[in-house]
Design a protein around this motif. Sequence first.
Motif, PDB file in Angstrom:
ATOM      1  N   VAL A  89      -9.036   5.259  16.088  1.00  0.00           N
ATOM      2  CA  VAL A  89      -9.053   5.090  17.391  1.00  0.00           C
ATOM      3  C   VAL A  89      -9.814   3.803  17.834  1.00  0.00           C
ATOM      4  CG1 VAL A  89      -8.542   7.693  17.876  1.00  0.00           C
ATOM      5  CG2 VAL A  89     -10.893   6.834  17.555  1.00  0.00           C
ATOM      6  N   ALA A  90     -10.595   3.122  17.173  1.00  0.00           N
ATOM      7  CA  ALA A  90     -11.403   2.276  17.468  1.00  0.00           C
ATOM      8  C   ALA A  90     -10.635   1.094  17.779  1.00  0.00           C
ATOM      9  CB  ALA A  90     -12.684   2.058  16.354  1.00  0.00           C
ATOM     10  N   GLU A  91     -11.233   0.157  18.479  1.00  0.00           N
ATOM     11  CA  GLU A  91     -10.538  -1.230  18.720  1.00  0.00           C
ATOM     12  C   GLU A  91     -10.505  -1.913  17.481  1.00  0.00           C
ATOM     13  OE1 GLU A  91     -11.576  -5.675  20.836  1.00  0.00           O
ATOM     14  OE2 GLU A  91     -12.224  -3.657  21.822  1.00  0.00           O
ATOM     15  N   GLN A  92     -11.843  -2.095  16.664  1.00  0.00           N
ATOM     16  CA  GLN A  92     -11.693  -2.650  15.413  1.00  0.00           C
ATOM     17  C   GLN A  92     -13.008  -2.185  14.688  1.00  0.00           C
ATOM     18  OE1 GLN A  92      -9.707  -5.296  13.843  1.00  0.00           O
ATOM     19  NE2 GLN A  92     -10.975  -4.173  12.479  1.00  0.00           N
ATOM     20  N   VAL A  93     -12.991  -2.164  13.483  1.00  0.00           N
ATOM     21  CA  VAL A  93     -13.944  -1.300  12.533  1.00  0.00           C
ATOM     22  C   VAL A  93     -14.478  -2.355  11.232  1.00  0.00           C
ATOM     23  CG1 VAL A  93     -14.881   0.273  10.761  1.00  0.00           C
ATOM     24  CG2 VAL A  93     -13.448   0.895  13.016  1.00  0.00           C
ATOM     25  N   TYR A  94     -15.682  -2.803  11.422  1.00  0.00           N
ATOM     26  CA  TYR A  94     -16.124  -3.746  10.223  1.00  0.00           C
ATOM     27  C   TYR A  94     -17.049  -2.926   9.423  1.00  0.00           C
ATOM     28  CZ  TYR A  94     -14.744  -7.414  13.783  1.00  0.00           C
ATOM     29  OH  TYR A  94     -14.062  -7.959  14.464  1.00  0.00           O
ATOM     30  N   LEU A  95     -16.872  -2.892   8.292  1.00  0.00           N
ATOM     31  CA  LEU A  95     -17.490  -2.257   7.031  1.00  0.00           C
ATOM     32  C   LEU A  95     -18.465  -3.099   6.142  1.00  0.00           C
ATOM     33  CD1 LEU A  95     -18.192   0.318   5.766  1.00  0.00           C
ATOM     34  CD2 LEU A  95     -16.212   0.077   4.286  1.00  0.00           C
ATOM     35  N   SER A  96     -19.742  -2.940   6.328  1.00  0.00           N
ATOM     36  CA  SER A  96     -20.651  -3.933   5.719  1.00  0.00           C
ATOM     37  C   SER A  96     -21.019  -3.277   4.532  1.00  0.00           C
ATOM     38  CB  SER A  96     -21.880  -4.305   6.855  1.00  0.00           C
ATOM     39  OG  SER A  96     -22.877  -4.980   6.191  1.00  0.00           O
ATOM     40  N   PRO A 155     -18.388   5.659  -8.128  1.00  0.00           N
ATOM     41  CA  PRO A 155     -17.474   5.225  -7.208  1.00  0.00           C
ATOM     42  C   PRO A 155     -17.482   5.849  -5.687  1.00  0.00           C
ATOM     43  CG  PRO A 155     -16.307   6.490  -8.841  1.00  0.00           C
ATOM     44  CD  PRO A 155     -17.911   6.792  -9.156  1.00  0.00           C
ATOM     45  N   VAL A 156     -16.762   5.091  -4.989  1.00  0.00           N
ATOM     46  CA  VAL A 156     -16.149   5.710  -3.719  1.00  0.00           C
ATOM     47  C   VAL A 156     -14.832   6.381  -4.052  1.00  0.00           C
ATOM     48  CG1 VAL A 156     -15.393   5.088  -1.361  1.00  0.00           C
ATOM     49  CG2 VAL A 156     -17.460   3.977  -2.273  1.00  0.00           C
ATOM     50  N   ILE A 157     -14.812   7.479  -3.395  1.00  0.00           N
ATOM     51  CA  ILE A 157     -13.628   8.205  -3.565  1.00  0.00           C
ATOM     52  C   ILE A 157     -13.007   8.228  -2.087  1.00  0.00           C
ATOM     53  CG2 ILE A 157     -12.636  10.498  -4.262  1.00  0.00           C
ATOM     54  CD1 ILE A 157     -15.038  11.185  -5.636  1.00  0.00           C
ATOM     55  N   ASN A 158     -12.185   7.445  -1.999  1.00  0.00           N
ATOM     56  CA  ASN A 158     -11.185   7.430  -0.606  1.00  0.00           C
ATOM     57  C   ASN A 158      -9.703   6.664  -0.616  1.00  0.00           C
ATOM     58  OD1 ASN A 158     -10.521   6.370   2.269  1.00  0.00           O
ATOM     59  ND2 ASN A 158     -12.703   6.765   2.495  1.00  0.00           N
ATOM     60  N   ASP A 159      -8.667   7.637  -0.606  1.00  0.00           N
ATOM     61  CA  ASP A 159      -7.543   6.988  -0.658  1.00  0.00           C
ATOM     62  C   ASP A 159      -7.105   6.023   0.541  1.00  0.00           C
ATOM     63  OD1 ASP A 159      -5.423   9.487  -2.543  1.00  0.00           O
ATOM     64  OD2 ASP A 159      -7.771   9.572  -2.258  1.00  0.00           O
ATOM     65  N   ASP A 160      -7.651   6.433   1.851  1.00  0.00           N
ATOM     66  CA  ASP A 160      -7.160   5.597   3.080  1.00  0.00           C
ATOM     67  C   ASP A 160      -7.712   4.172   3.062  1.00  0.00           C
ATOM     68  OD1 ASP A 160      -5.696   7.958   3.621  1.00  0.00           O
ATOM     69  OD2 ASP A 160      -7.198   8.787   4.558  1.00  0.00           O
ATOM     70  N   LEU A 161      -8.963   4.054   2.604  1.00  0.00           N
ATOM     71  CA  LEU A 161      -9.534   2.904   2.819  1.00  0.00           C
ATOM     72  C   LEU A 161      -8.746   1.429   2.527  1.00  0.00           C
ATOM     73  CD1 LEU A 161     -12.257   1.232   3.709  1.00  0.00           C
ATOM     74  CD2 LEU A 161     -13.117   1.657   1.350  1.00  0.00           C
ATOM     75  N   PRO A 162      -8.083   1.427   1.254  1.00  0.00           N
ATOM     76  CA  PRO A 162      -7.409   0.387   1.143  1.00  0.00           C
ATOM     77  C   PRO A 162      -6.201   0.024   2.127  1.00  0.00           C
ATOM     78  CG  PRO A 162      -7.621   1.405  -0.950  1.00  0.00           C
ATOM     79  CD  PRO A 162      -8.249   2.474   0.107  1.00  0.00           C
ATOM     80  N   LEU A 163      -5.642   1.119   2.371  1.00  0.00           N
ATOM     81  CA  LEU A 163      -4.356   0.786   3.481  1.00  0.00           C
ATOM     82  C   LEU A 163      -5.021   0.581   4.970  1.00  0.00           C
ATOM     83  CD1 LEU A 163      -1.625   1.213   4.660  1.00  0.00           C
ATOM     84  CD2 LEU A 163      -2.043   3.623   4.901  1.00  0.00           C
ATOM     85  N   LYS A 164      -6.160   1.006   5.189  1.00  0.00           N
ATOM     86  CA  LYS A 164      -6.910   0.466   6.455  1.00  0.00           C
ATOM     87  C   LYS A 164      -7.248  -1.067   6.397  1.00  0.00           C
ATOM     88  CE  LYS A 164      -6.590   4.341   8.691  1.00  0.00           C
ATOM     89  NZ  LYS A 164      -5.967   4.314  10.039  1.00  0.00           N
ATOM     90  N   ILE A 165      -7.853  -1.342   5.085  1.00  0.00           N
ATOM     91  CA  ILE A 165      -8.008  -2.704   4.864  1.00  0.00           C
ATOM     92  C   ILE A 165      -6.681  -3.790   5.117  1.00  0.00           C
ATOM     93  CG2 ILE A 165      -8.723  -4.539   3.368  1.00  0.00           C
ATOM     94  CD1 ILE A 165     -10.836  -2.362   2.316  1.00  0.00           C
ATOM     95  N   LEU A 166      -5.811  -3.257   4.553  1.00  0.00           N
ATOM     96  CA  LEU A 166      -4.296  -3.918   4.375  1.00  0.00           C
ATOM     97  C   LEU A 166      -3.795  -3.983   5.578  1.00  0.00           C
ATOM     98  CD1 LEU A 166      -2.770  -5.166   2.247  1.00  0.00           C
ATOM     99  CD2 LEU A 166      -1.461  -3.041   1.944  1.00  0.00           C
ATOM    100  N   SER A 167      -4.188  -2.992   6.726  1.00  0.00           N
ATOM    101  CA  SER A 167      -3.404  -3.093   8.016  1.00  0.00           C
ATOM    102  C   SER A 167      -4.403  -3.874   9.033  1.00  0.00           C
ATOM    103  CB  SER A 167      -3.082  -1.592   8.351  1.00  0.00           C
ATOM    104  OG  SER A 167      -4.376  -0.863   8.712  1.00  0.00           O
ATOM    105  N   GLY A 168      -5.585  -4.248   8.409  1.00  0.00           N
ATOM    106  CA  GLY A 168      -6.379  -4.899   9.333  1.00  0.00           C
ATOM    107  C   GLY A 168      -7.322  -3.821  10.216  1.00  0.00           C
ATOM    108  N   SER A 169      -7.013  -2.669  10.156  1.00  0.00           N
ATOM    109  CA  SER A 169      -7.846  -1.708  10.997  1.00  0.00           C
ATOM    110  C   SER A 169      -9.533  -1.547  10.655  1.00  0.00           C
ATOM    111  CB  SER A 169      -7.352  -0.349  10.745  1.00  0.00           C
ATOM    112  OG  SER A 169      -6.081  -0.157  11.170  1.00  0.00           O
ATOM    113  N   VAL A 170      -9.813  -1.919   9.009  1.00  0.00           N
ATOM    114  CA  VAL A 170     -11.001  -1.868   8.549  1.00  0.00           C
ATOM    115  C   VAL A 170     -11.118  -3.402   8.024  1.00  0.00           C
ATOM    116  CG1 VAL A 170     -12.475  -1.335   7.196  1.00  0.00           C
ATOM    117  CG2 VAL A 170     -11.421   0.246   8.265  1.00  0.00           C
ATOM    118  N   ILE A 171     -12.310  -4.180   8.650  1.00  0.00           N
ATOM    119  CA  ILE A 171     -12.462  -5.389   7.828  1.00  0.00           C
ATOM    120  C   ILE A 171     -13.645  -5.574   7.126  1.00  0.00           C
ATOM    121  CG2 ILE A 171     -13.114  -7.838   8.458  1.00  0.00           C
ATOM    122  CD1 ILE A 171     -11.277  -7.546  10.992  1.00  0.00           C
ATOM    123  N   ILE A 172     -13.771  -5.884   5.795  1.00  0.00           N
ATOM    124  CA  ILE A 172     -14.928  -5.858   4.936  1.00  0.00           C
ATOM    125  C   ILE A 172     -15.904  -7.018   4.964  1.00  0.00           C
ATOM    126  CG2 ILE A 172     -15.922  -5.652   2.659  1.00  0.00           C
ATOM    127  CD1 ILE A 172     -14.226  -2.903   3.447  1.00  0.00           C
TER     128      ILE A 172
END
Length: 521
Positions: free
Chosen positions: A175-182, A251-268
């Motif tokens: 729902v956010a405009e943009q998310v950045y994951l540091s 490790p981080v266990i997360n199925d959705d994070l790669p898709l969110k990165i690929l779609s631009g919703s989350v920027i590393i």
Amino acid sequence: MVHSVAVIGAGPCGLTSMKACLEEGMMPTCFESSDDIGGLWRFKEVSEPNRASIYRSLTINISKEMMSFSDFPVQADYPNYMHHSKIQNYFRMYAEHFKLLKHIRFQTLVKNVNQTPDFSRTGQWEVSSQELRHLKENTSTAGTTRGLKTWLGKKVVVIGIGNSGSDIAVESSRVAEQVYLSTRRGAWVIRQVSDNGLPVDIKYLTRFVHILSQLLPIRILNWLCETKLNAMYDHTMYALKPKHRFFNQIPVINDDLPLKILSGSVIIKPNVKEICGSSVVFEDGSTVENVDTIVFATGYNYDFPYLPSSSKYMSGHRLGLYKHVFPPNLEHPTLAVVGFIHAFGAIMTQAEMQARWVSRVFNGQVKLPSNQAMIKSVDKDTKDIEKNYIVSRLTPLHVDFVTYMDDLAGEIGVRPSLLWLFFTDYQMFKMVLWGPVTSYQYRLKGPGKWDGARRAISTTLNRVYQPLKTRQLETKEASVAGSLFKRSLTLMAGGAAVYYIHVRNPTTIPTLLANLRPQTA
């Protein structure tokens, strides 16, 4: 011998500790500062002061079979990865089934725990507590509402790429405009849904895989795991690749994070350098302006403020505890910490094993080594942890799940013997070797043996499949060739297990063979 035990907290660790005490003939009294059980898993619309909280949509990243207590499997129709509401329901059913609720003092805050004047003789403690019932109305209005509306249309920066940080980044990005994951050092990201659609811990947290991990060089294991992960999504391309190898950190266990990165919703992004008003500056010189929300997912500070300093032994970054449970410097082993552990596995089952061991120590059935020997063991553990894992003040300990569970099980006398099962119960041997290391395996024999353990082990996959049977399909019978291939692999694995045990402990096989001979009068 201990007769009464104070348990602080009615979360999963406190619940299983009470049950273990009752099984060993001791009377527990549990002090819980809130008005319900569940600890962290108890969701509230408004978070309480000084209490960690979860968000409305949270789903656990450990499968139900791997988090089940050893004599109380999660019901078959529950999903494999449960929403927090179902986890809370499970804890409530557990507490009601074993009649634990009557031993809990709700809304009671522990202020101090001190040794009695005659501690040297009795090993007893005094617990000072405060009733909180009159504070209920005052504390319920504090805190922040948990839900997706918190992030609606916002620009969000999440600092920290652990499991919590990744989950929050994914959830807020809906729902956010943009998310950045540091992230400071990056992370290896694995999927909850593994090969053939099985939960990843059901597929890989097995004794066979554990034996291979003990036999193969660590660099080979790291290469195998990293190659498999990069085949799913290249961690370099996704800006996730960490500075450490796979087995150096959970490790981080997360199925959705790669898709969110690929779609631009989350920027590393790299580590944060500074925060200037509503702008966040990163170490690579880039800046994100007009930030609405910053989430610090950087870990917890660990402390036991109600305990006397004399009961705490520091070893490196961590509170030094013998086998991560007992302070090594006390005159009497009548204080234990249950649940202060970190591994790629469920905290519930590790805490249960700790509680079973603790209760046996408390009632005198199991003896601990001398203080000097325990301190030496604690310091050795600290060196081993610092050598093999990435540790810090916020993440001070790390253990291998199967090794640790087996170690404590050996102290209790409930560790399953592959060799014994191979000769006496071949069907169970196959399930214990190839199947997931569920807690039921530690109820097959010894103190606390459960008659339902064998059935729970043999029906594990049935409970995995049960919630997925929502559409009737035709099934094909397994081929003869496939069956022969599996049997060949089983025989090879059995031989490898026997060889492994013989190399590590040359006297084990002759001893077990001697025990197999009929006893004579």
